[in-house]
Design a protein around this motif. Structure first.
Motif, PDB file in Angstrom:
ATOM      1  N   THR A  66       0.851  -1.191   0.000  1.00 30.39           N
ATOM      2  CA  THR A  66       0.000   0.000   0.000  1.00 30.39           C
ATOM      3  C   THR A  66       0.888   1.243   0.000  1.00 30.39           C
ATOM      4  OG1 THR A  66       0.002   0.131   2.398  1.00 30.39           O
ATOM      5  CG2 THR A  66      -1.712  -1.227   1.376  1.00 30.39           C
ATOM      6  N   PRO A  67       0.332   2.427  -0.312  1.00 30.69           N
ATOM      7  CA  PRO A  67       1.127   3.662  -0.250  1.00 30.69           C
ATOM      8  C   PRO A  67       1.777   3.867   1.108  1.00 30.69           C
ATOM      9  CG  PRO A  67      -0.946   4.081  -1.365  1.00 30.69           C
ATOM     10  CD  PRO A  67      -1.005   2.656  -0.872  1.00 30.69           C
ATOM     11  N   VAL A  68       1.087   3.497   2.178  1.00 28.86           N
ATOM     12  CA  VAL A  68       1.673   3.649   3.516  1.00 28.86           C
ATOM     13  C   VAL A  68       2.896   2.746   3.654  1.00 28.86           C
ATOM     14  CG1 VAL A  68       1.276   3.321   5.989  1.00 28.86           C
ATOM     15  CG2 VAL A  68      -0.517   4.314   4.547  1.00 28.86           C
ATOM     16  N   GLU A  69       2.781   1.532   3.140  1.00 26.41           N
ATOM     17  CA  GLU A  69       3.921   0.614   3.213  1.00 26.41           C
ATOM     18  C   GLU A  69       5.083   1.123   2.361  1.00 26.41           C
ATOM     19  OE1 GLU A  69       1.845  -3.696   4.138  1.00 26.41           O
ATOM     20  OE2 GLU A  69       1.607  -2.817   2.158  1.00 26.41           O
ATOM     21  N   TRP A  70       4.773   1.680   1.208  1.00 25.31           N
ATOM     22  CA  TRP A  70       5.813   2.288   0.377  1.00 25.31           C
ATOM     23  C   TRP A  70       6.500   3.416   1.131  1.00 25.31           C
ATOM     24  CZ3 TRP A  70       8.740   1.025  -3.467  1.00 25.31           C
ATOM     25  CH2 TRP A  70       8.290   0.115  -4.441  1.00 25.31           C
TER      26      TRP A  70
END
Lengths: 345, 263
Positions: B143-147
């Motif tokens: 997800t963008p947060v993980e990125w």
């Protein structure tokens, strides 16, 4: 020796110098060694504010080390130094804020343009955007670099680099400027330009200049006072005139057409001078002289009065080799020509 | 201005100087990113088919590219750091550093300019490497947060490794040795979980691989990008990064503050 000349090792005005408000640099007993090698061996310096002071000496005498210490680049092993009234060890930043250094090896960023180099200095002096831009433009103009302002400095000639180097030093309006061999490696024309710039700085802005040089002529041209450094010790200090008077090498050589004229000339000169060096076979005499026009005219007038005409006249001005020979009793180190000279003398 | 704002202003000025250098020689950044790209292509296309079968999940080339990415990203960090050591060592041979030393400016600003400049360079190199990876089939469900978290992890370890490289650049007497000293860093991903799982290694090497600083970083990145177990790897990464950064910073500062003539 004249009164103003100071022999090495004799402490001068020590103690009182630190409190002297008008002294830009005051150093007492400066010492520095690298391992076993003693580079500066108890050097005392007193530089009056608004003057040009030259430290004269051959390669390896310790000139650059002296500049590096006085400009806070390296630490000294001993001695007390005040620069612009600030203690060198205790307040290095106060010293740094009033000095500018142009070293022997150009301190410019070769990967930036001339303009970018100057802007870099303006930013580091916290001049502000508009003031920095104006100062940069003014310095580019003044140092004849406007045409090359946006070219990478790595393509500049030696003279241009040296001018940019000095311009960068001037961005912060330093009150005291160190110039370490400012013209070494420059062609005669660039050297003249540099001299003009340095004279202008003193005349227009009243800055103090501490310069080092290997050339007696340069010290003579620029400096109010000259100190001669040899093997880490000051061997003499005084004005250019005072130093030259120490040197037996300054003379005028006269050659005559025939023995009669030669004898008449020796006769005339002997009235005022004793023991004139002469060569009866070559028909030459050597008259001690400072090489100035006035004294040359006086000499020729003297001969004229006796109706003696010289066939040939040559002026020998003393150079650094002569100064060293006179002051230290040995030729300046690390130059072969000096050794030859000493042998033939 | 206070001394803190002077420090910040001087560091920003030095950063601008380093960015100018970088802009003038963009080939340097491309060259630094080139090494991990070559290794990425080599490992995916030459070894990937075989290695992919051996990583446990029984995959092929497609699975291996996912497995190898954390190692390639760390290799990118190390490659840029090698460039940092070189440019610091080159800088120290320039007369302008002596000029900076005789000016009333924040002493560390020269070094922080290099560090922040290299961090930016790391991120540019990352973009190049990830772009190539995506082109050859790297896919992740992150997800963008993980990125974002992955970028944060990379920035953290890069910050530490760059400070180490600054110190290595300062301690080197020549530019050549400055380019060699950080070389082992680019090999560290191999001696860890970067290219093959550590449990396939002989005991002594496995012990080193499991406890060396890059392994927790790669495990954390792998977890963030592919959803494997992270465990305490993130914590270890933070600890290693903080430790390396602090010690390297102190070392670099000491090296920079010694008399330049003693070099």
């Amino acid at each position: 020796m004249t009164e103003n000349l100071t022999a090495a090792g004799v402490p001068r005005r020590a103690g009182s110098s630190a409190d002297n408000a008008s002294s830009a640099i005051s150093a007492v007993g400066l010492r520095k060694s690298y391992g076993e090698k003693l580079v500066l061996d108890g050097v005392d310096l007193e530089v009056v504010e608004g003057s040009v002071f030259a430290l004269l000496g051959p390669n390896g005498a310790g000139k650059t080390t002296a500049v590096q210490i006085l400009s806070t680049l390296i630490g000294a092993d001993g001695g007390r130094v005040r620069v612009a009234g600030h203690d060198l060890v205790g307040e290095p930043d106060a010293v740094r804020s009033v000095i500018g250094v142009t070293g022997q090896f150009s301190a410019v960023d070769g990967l930036l343009s001339g303009r970018e180099n100057l802007r870099l200095m303006a930013d580091l002096r916290h001049l502000g955007r508009a003031a920095g831009r104006a100062r940069t433009a003014e310095l580019l103009e003044r140092f004849d670099l406007a045409d090359a302002a946006d070219v990478l400095v790595s393509t500049y000639s030696g003279g241009m680099r040296r001018r940019l180097d000095l311009a960068m030093t001037l961005v912060g309006d330093p009150r005291l400027i160190f110039l370490d061999e400012p013209t070494t490696g420059l062609d005669p024309r660039s050297r003249r330009t540099m001299w003009e710039i340095i004279r202008g700085l003193v005349a227009d802005q009243g800055v103090t200049i501490f310069l080092t040089t290997q050339y007696l002529e340069e010290a003579d041209q620029l400096a109010d006072r000259i100190a001669v450094l040899d093997h880490g010790k000051l061997v003499a200090e005084g004005t250019a005139q005072e130093l030259k008077r120490l040197v037996p090498g300054g003379h005028v050589q006269l050659r005559f057409a025939d023995p009669a004229a030669f004898r008449a000339a020796v006769g005339a000169l002997s009235r005022t001078l004793e023991d004139i060096p002469r060569d009866e076979d070559a028909l030459t005499v050597q008259v001690p002289s400072d090489g100035r026009v006035r004294s040359l005219r006086a000499l020729l007038d003297l001969l004229d009065a006796q109706s003696v005409e010289a066939e040939e006249l040559s002026v020998h001005t003393p150079d650094l080799d002569d100064v060293f020979l006179a002051l230290t009793g040995r030729p300046r180190p690390s130059t072969d020509t000096a050794t030859e000279k000493a042998v033939t003398r | 201005m206070s001394s803190l704002s002077h420090t910040l202003a001087d560091s920003a000025t030095m950063l601008r100087r380093n960015l100018r250098h970088m802009l003038r020689y963009p080939s340097m950044t491309v060259l630094l990113a080139g090494m991990p790209v070559v290794f990425l292509l080599l490992f995916v296309y030459v070894f990937g088919g075989t290695l992919g079968a051996g990583i446990g999940s029984g995959g092929g080339r497609g699975e291996y590219i996912v497995y190898v990415m954390p190692g390639i990203l760390l290799m990118t960090v190390a490659a840029v750091a090698q460039g940092t050591a070189i440019s610091v060592a080159m800088d120290m041979t320039e007369g302008i550093i002596s000029r900076f030393r005789t000016m009333s400016i924040s002493r560390a600003s020269v070094l922080t300019g290099h560090v922040v400049g290299s961090l930016i360079q790391t991120m540019i190199a990352m973009v190049i490497v990830v772009a190539v990876a995506l082109l050859i089939g790297f896919r992740t469900g992150a997800t963008p947060v993980e990125w974002l978290a992955a970028i944060g992890i990379i920035a953290m370890i890069a910050f530490a490794v760059i400070w180490l490289s600054v110190a290595l650049g300062l301690v080197s007497k020549t530019v050549e040795s400055a380019s060699n000293l950080p070389m082992p860093l680019t090999l560290l991903p191999f001696l860890g979980s970067g290219f093959v799982p550590t449990d396939s290694m002989p005991t002594g090497l496995r012990w080193f691989a499991e406890y060396q600083p890059f392994t927790p970083v790669m495990e954390t990145l792998r977890g963030l990008l592919t959803g494997t177990e992270i465990g305490n790897s993130a914590l270890q990464t933070a600890a290693w990064s903080a430790g390396i950064a602090l010690l390297s910073y102190l070392w670099a500062r000491k090296l920079y503050n010694r008399d330049p003539a003693a070099r």
